[in-house]
Structure formats: C-alpha cells, structure tokens
Design a protein around this motif. Structure first.
Motif, PDB file in Angstrom:
ATOM      1  N   SER A 140       0.166  -1.033   0.036  1.00 50.88           N
ATOM      2  CA  SER A 140      -0.069  -0.028  -0.081  1.00 50.88           C
ATOM      3  C   SER A 140       0.554   1.320  -0.062  1.00 50.88           C
ATOM      4  O   SER A 140       1.139   1.734   0.847  1.00 50.88           O
ATOM      5  N   PRO A 141       0.643   2.143  -0.993  1.00 51.47           N
ATOM      6  CA  PRO A 141       1.855   3.174  -0.845  1.00 51.47           C
ATOM      7  C   PRO A 141       1.304   4.187  -0.864  1.00 51.47           C
ATOM      8  O   PRO A 141       0.029   3.643  -0.938  1.00 51.47           O
ATOM      9  N   PHE A 183       4.409  11.626  -1.926  1.00 52.83           N
ATOM     10  CA  PHE A 183       4.182  13.016  -2.928  1.00 52.83           C
ATOM     11  C   PHE A 183       5.376  13.980  -2.310  1.00 52.83           C
ATOM     12  O   PHE A 183       6.179  15.042  -2.707  1.00 52.83           O
ATOM     13  N   MET A 184       6.656  13.587  -1.436  1.00 55.10           N
ATOM     14  CA  MET A 184       7.949  14.047  -1.489  1.00 55.10           C
ATOM     15  C   MET A 184       9.223  14.299  -2.467  1.00 55.10           C
ATOM     16  O   MET A 184       9.269  13.373  -2.928  1.00 55.10           O
ATOM     17  N   ARG A 189      11.446   9.581  -2.061  1.00 50.79           N
ATOM     18  CA  ARG A 189      10.420   8.673  -2.044  1.00 50.79           C
ATOM     19  C   ARG A 189      10.946   7.438  -3.139  1.00 50.79           C
ATOM     20  O   ARG A 189      10.592   6.251  -2.421  1.00 50.79           O
ATOM     21  N   GLN A 190      11.864   7.375  -3.338  1.00 41.18           N
ATOM     22  CA  GLN A 190      13.277   6.080  -3.364  1.00 41.18           C
ATOM     23  C   GLN A 190      13.892   5.143  -2.208  1.00 41.18           C
ATOM     24  O   GLN A 190      13.805   4.487  -2.730  1.00 41.18           O
ATOM     25  N   ALA A 196      11.319  -1.073   0.803  1.00 43.48           N
ATOM     26  CA  ALA A 196       9.522  -1.730   1.222  1.00 43.48           C
ATOM     27  C   ALA A 196       9.984  -2.539   0.509  1.00 43.48           C
ATOM     28  O   ALA A 196       9.852  -3.842   0.406  1.00 43.48           O
ATOM     29  N   ARG A 197      11.057  -2.867  -0.944  1.00 45.79           N
ATOM     30  CA  ARG A 197      10.979  -3.581  -1.540  1.00 45.79           C
ATOM     31  C   ARG A 197      12.701  -4.767  -0.798  1.00 45.79           C
ATOM     32  O   ARG A 197      12.565  -5.907  -1.036  1.00 45.79           O
TER      33      ARG A 197
END
Length: 207
Positions: A140-141, A183-184, A189-190, A196-197
């Motif tokens: 869930s992003p 949204f950052m 974001r990366q 998460a990955r």
C-alpha cells in the motif's frame, strides 16, 4: 500453493503497488516453483457496484433465485470462487483519499457476502468468517506518512479497514507493507521504495 493477486491502482504505468507486487511475485515464485498464480485487475476492470436487484438476489436462497437474479450475481460468484480458491492473497491497494480506491471497495462489496464468505447465526447473533486457511499480503503506497506514531496516523482508513474486512471473512494472518511519502522529493520517495522492496524480497522467502 495458489496465489491470487488483486491489483487496484488505476495507473497501469508508474504504479508503485503494481511494480513492487511484480517483484514480490517473481521472488515468491522462486521459492514456490509449482505454485499457481491468478491475477485480478480491478484497477483496469472494476466490478459493477451492487444494485437493488443484486441485493435482493444476494438475500434470496440460491434455489429460489430467478434467472435474472442468478445473472446479476454471476460476476460476484466468479470473484468469490477465485478468492476461495487461493491459499495466499496479494493485494495491491494504494491509499486514495485516506482509504481504499473505490474500485477496490466495489470488489470487496462483491466478495463479502453472507453465506459465501461469512455466516450469520440468527439464533446467537454471531458472525463467522468462511474464507479461512489463507494468508494475505497488502502492498500500500501513500502520498504521506500514515504509519503508527506519525501525526497523520489517525487518518489512515486504508490498512485498518483492510485488516478488519479480511478478518471479518476469516483471514486473520495479514501482513501489510506500507510505502509512504510518495509526494516527497525523489530521494525520499526512492528510499521508501527501496526499504519496501527489501522487506518484500525477504518476506517472499518465508510466506
């Protein structure tokens, strides 16, 4: 092992939930080489919302349903059979406006049905989930950071709702991987996507 993947992002390209789900499935299949995998894309092809006839048919015993009633429930029945078929559920559910996408809510309204995925005892007024023996993974992003302990955590109506509705139908073993701060700036974001990955690839070896 049977895996049902349900994707709900309206984006086909540049979808974080889709891309991370793909990587997870690839890693998971390495450890389950003979597993079966089905994919349901409710982002691209959302199910119809329930109607008055749908509701009437749902509460009519199967043997008493008209052909029209059976027809209006046919897609719901197909979705439920997919759900009951699976041992594992992978749900790609980005947060939209603090909750789940409307197309995914329509999917849930089609699969959460009395006497199909949950039972209600009219004598004891108790509920029981019927979709038992399964595990679920939620990817869930979200635009902001709604993780527990953050100022915006109180506005997260996505993960708590998903956990509740899954438990309602009998799926209590639920793991959620959040990808916040989308949204950052790109660097942040990366970092969130990489974190998460890493979690997902590790989880693929034990799920």
């Amino acid at each position: 092992m049977k895996l049902l993947e349900v994707q709900s992002s309206v984006r086909q390209e540049n979808s974080i939930s889709r891309s991370l789900s793909y990587e997870f499935v690839q890693a998971w299949q390495k450890n389950h080489s003979h597993a079966q995998h089905k994919k349901r894309d409710v982002g691209a092809n959302p199910p119809a919302h329930p109607t008055e006839l749908w509701t009437k048919a749902n509460y009519t015993p199967p043997e008493a349903r008209t052909l029209e009633m059976a027809g209006v429930l046919s897609h719901s029945e197909q979705l439920i059979e997919e759900l009951l078929w699976a041992d594992r559920l992978l749900l790609g559910v980005p947060m939209y406006n603090l909750s789940v996408p409307s197309n995914f809510k329509a999917y849930l309204d089609n699969v959460v049905r009395v006497d199909r995925t949950f039972a209600f005892d009219k004598q004891t007024f108790t509920l029981q989930g019927l979709a038992t023996g399964k595990k679920a993974l939620i990817i869930s992003p979200s635009a902001g950071d709604y993780t527990p302990g953050t100022p915006m955590a109180k506005w997260d109506f996505c993960e708590p709702y998903l956990r509740a509705i899954l438990e309602f139908i009998g799926i209590a073993d639920v793991t959620a991987i959040a990808i916040p701060n989308q949204f950052m700036p790109d660097e942040i974001r990366q970092q969130e996507m990489d974190a998460a990955r890493t979690k997902l690839i590790a989880f693929a070896t034990m799920w």
